[in-house]
Scaffold this motif. Structure first.
Motif, mmCIF file in Angstrom:
data_model
loop_
_atom_site.group_PDB
_atom_site.id
_atom_site.type_symbol
_atom_site.label_atom_id
_atom_site.label_comp_id
_atom_site.label_asym_id
_atom_site.label_seq_id
_atom_site.Cartn_x
_atom_site.Cartn_y
_atom_site.Cartn_z
ATOM 1 N N ILE A 189 0.842 -1.194 0.000
ATOM 2 C CA ILE A 189 0.000 0.000 0.000
ATOM 3 C C ILE A 189 0.879 1.247 0.000
ATOM 4 O O ILE A 189 1.877 1.313 0.719
ATOM 5 N N TYR A 190 0.480 2.208 -0.801
ATOM 6 C CA TYR A 190 1.133 3.527 -0.763
ATOM 7 C C TYR A 190 0.254 4.453 0.083
ATOM 8 O O TYR A 190 -0.946 4.620 -0.184
ATOM 9 N N PHE A 191 0.875 5.043 1.094
ATOM 10 C CA PHE A 191 0.156 5.954 1.981
ATOM 11 C C PHE A 191 0.599 7.394 1.700
ATOM 12 O O PHE A 191 1.792 7.682 1.584
ATOM 13 N N GLU A 192 -0.373 8.271 1.621
ATOM 14 C CA GLU A 192 -0.110 9.710 1.517
ATOM 15 C C GLU A 192 -0.822 10.387 2.683
ATOM 16 O O GLU A 192 -2.046 10.287 2.820
ATOM 17 N N SER A 193 -0.040 11.053 3.513
ATOM 18 C CA SER A 193 -0.587 11.709 4.709
ATOM 19 C C SER A 193 -1.393 10.737 5.565
ATOM 20 O O SER A 193 -2.462 11.063 6.092
ATOM 21 N N GLY A 194 -0.884 9.503 5.649
ATOM 22 C CA GLY A 194 -1.512 8.497 6.491
ATOM 23 C C GLY A 194 -2.698 7.786 5.882
ATOM 24 O O GLY A 194 -3.276 6.886 6.507
ATOM 25 N N LYS A 195 -3.062 8.141 4.652
ATOM 26 C CA LYS A 195 -4.215 7.516 4.000
ATOM 27 C C LYS A 195 -3.748 6.587 2.890
ATOM 28 O O LYS A 195 -2.855 6.931 2.112
ATOM 29 N N ALA A 196 -4.357 5.416 2.794
ATOM 30 C CA ALA A 196 -4.053 4.487 1.709
ATOM 31 C C ALA A 196 -4.628 5.030 0.408
ATOM 32 O O ALA A 196 -5.842 5.231 0.295
ATOM 33 N N VAL A 197 -3.754 5.292 -0.563
ATOM 34 C CA VAL A 197 -4.218 5.890 -1.814
ATOM 35 C C VAL A 197 -3.954 5.012 -3.028
ATOM 36 O O VAL A 197 -4.508 5.241 -4.105
ATOM 37 N N SER A 198 -3.104 4.000 -2.883
ATOM 38 C CA SER A 198 -2.786 3.122 -4.006
ATOM 39 C C SER A 198 -2.346 1.774 -3.445
ATOM 40 O O SER A 198 -1.738 1.714 -2.369
ATOM 41 N N SER A 199 -2.648 0.694 -4.162
ATOM 42 C CA SER A 199 -2.243 -0.623 -3.662
ATOM 43 C C SER A 199 -2.136 -1.629 -4.796
ATOM 44 O O SER A 199 -2.705 -1.440 -5.876
ATOM 45 N N LEU A 200 -1.396 -2.683 -4.534
ATOM 46 C CA LEU A 200 -1.335 -3.827 -5.443
ATOM 47 C C LEU A 200 -1.103 -5.082 -4.627
ATOM 48 O O LEU A 200 -0.573 -5.040 -3.517
ATOM 49 N N GLN A 201 -1.508 -6.197 -5.208
ATOM 50 C CA GLN A 201 -1.323 -7.488 -4.559
ATOM 51 C C GLN A 201 -0.465 -8.385 -5.444
ATOM 52 O O GLN A 201 -0.614 -8.384 -6.665
ATOM 53 N N MET A 202 0.424 -9.144 -4.817
ATOM 54 C CA MET A 202 1.305 -10.081 -5.513
ATOM 55 C C MET A 202 0.879 -11.495 -5.127
ATOM 56 O O MET A 202 1.394 -12.075 -4.172
ATOM 57 N N LEU A 203 -0.086 -12.035 -5.848
ATOM 58 C CA LEU A 203 -0.619 -13.344 -5.507
ATOM 59 C C LEU A 203 0.348 -14.433 -5.960
ATOM 60 O O LEU A 203 0.779 -14.438 -7.108
ATOM 61 N N PRO A 204 0.678 -15.377 -5.089
ATOM 62 C CA PRO A 204 1.635 -16.420 -5.458
ATOM 63 C C PRO A 204 0.980 -17.570 -6.219
ATOM 64 O O PRO A 204 -0.063 -18.091 -5.821
ATOM 65 N N PHE A 205 1.591 -17.939 -7.330
ATOM 66 C CA PHE A 205 1.168 -19.098 -8.104
ATOM 67 C C PHE A 205 2.415 -19.833 -8.584
ATOM 68 O O PHE A 205 3.517 -19.278 -8.581
ATOM 69 N N ASP A 206 2.213 -21.061 -9.034
ATOM 70 C CA ASP A 206 3.259 -21.780 -9.756
ATOM 71 C C ASP A 206 2.981 -21.664 -11.243
ATOM 72 O O ASP A 206 1.819 -21.574 -11.676
ATOM 73 N N PHE A 207 4.068 -21.693 -12.012
ATOM 74 C CA PHE A 207 3.973 -21.488 -13.456
ATOM 75 C C PHE A 207 4.847 -22.521 -14.152
ATOM 76 O O PHE A 207 6.018 -22.697 -13.783
#
Length: 289
Positions: free
Chosen positions: A43-61
């Motif tokens: 999560i990217y926080f600006e002034s203590g607020k969550a403003v952007s996020s991403l998830q890195m879900l684990p899989f096998d390939f």
């Protein structure tokens, strides 16, 4: 400021997802129960607020006869009022470092549409999967199977023997079926998706072991991940980094190397390349998209 999510910030990620994507409560309940994990969420926080996020879900390939860990980037979103400030770019670059620490050499994402592909290309992502390939009929599998375990065995057999595809666990399959049931089991086809190599040496080692007859040197250029900038010598089934002024057969940017190693349309490369890198049919689907 970038931090991993925790139980105090999980709701902010949920609310951000709802604001940006507008998915139904039913879908989000399944996704955040089955797929979301704090330890995979930046999560990217600006002034203590969550403003952007991403998830890195684990899989096998499946990759040239081996199975490797990959990070499937999911839920990449930024609140409307916080866009065009570089927050998502910072998250993506941070994720590459996190992947390196976890030994994950490849990232995959499914862009919402072709217009956002340009954004991801600036971080080294390139198209490696085409849309439209047929996938198993999930509803038919469920009807013909006595139970979820048998259904998974049929589903898994379609993907397990394929090269260049994301593999699913029984838990993944359970979530896929539950999500599909929400929408009356729509017919699914392969997705257009992009990939990004984050550890070139690790993937070249697997490639070299699979094709021990190949002898070639590859000079890789990567403007974001420094350790990928090297001359890799593939010989006798192994890979070494060269500091000598020896003949370099190929000069490739990281995006081209990603396509070559995943076998994506290598027949459209020049003859020298396609003789070394066999063409595959990368396939991705059932990602709870």
């Amino acid at each position: 400021m970038i931090h991993y999510a925790d139980n105090t910030t999980r709701q902010q990620v949920y609310d951000m997802w709802k604001t940006v994507f507008g998915d139904s409560d039913e879908y989000m309940e399944i996704y955040f129960r089955e797929k979301y994990r704090n330890e995979n969420t930046l999560i990217y926080f600006e002034s203590g607020k969550a403003v952007s996020s991403l998830q890195m879900l684990p899989f096998d390939f499946s990759f040239h006869g081996s199975e490797i860990p990959v990070a499937y980037f999911s839920g990449l979103c930024t609140l409307p009022e916080a866009r065009k400030k570089g927050f998502m770019g910072a998250l993506i670059k941070k994720s590459f470092g996190e992947m390196d620490e976890k030994g994950i050499p490849l990232a995959i994402l499914v862009p919402q549409d072709k217009t956002v592909m340009k954004f991801y290309r600036q971080f080294g992502f390139t198209q490696t999967f085409d849309a439209g390939a047929p996938l198993p009929d999930l509803q038919k599998i469920m009807v013909e199977s006595e139970n979820l375990h048998n259904a998974y065995e049929i589903f898994d057999s379609f993907f397990r023997q394929r090269d260049m595809t994301v593999q699913k666990t029984p838990d993944d399959f359970r979530a896929i079926v539950e999500e599909a049931a929400l929408f009356d089991f729509p017919v699914k086809k392969g997705l257009m998706a992009m990939s990004r190599i984050t550890d070139a040496e690790k993937l070249l080692i697997i490639f070299a072991k699979k094709y021990p007859q190949i002898k070639v040197s590859v000079k890789v250029s990567d403007p974001i991940i420094g350790k990928n900038n090297a001359v890799f010598v593939i010989k006798n089934g192994s890979v070494s980094k060269s500091s000598k002024k020896e003949t370099t057969h190929f000069y490739v940017e990281i995006d081209a190397l990603t396509q070559l190693l995943l076998g994506y349309k290598t027949s459209e490369f020049s003859n020298d390349y396609r003789l070394v890198f066999p063409e595959k049919q990368p396939l991705i689907g059932f990602m709870m998209e």
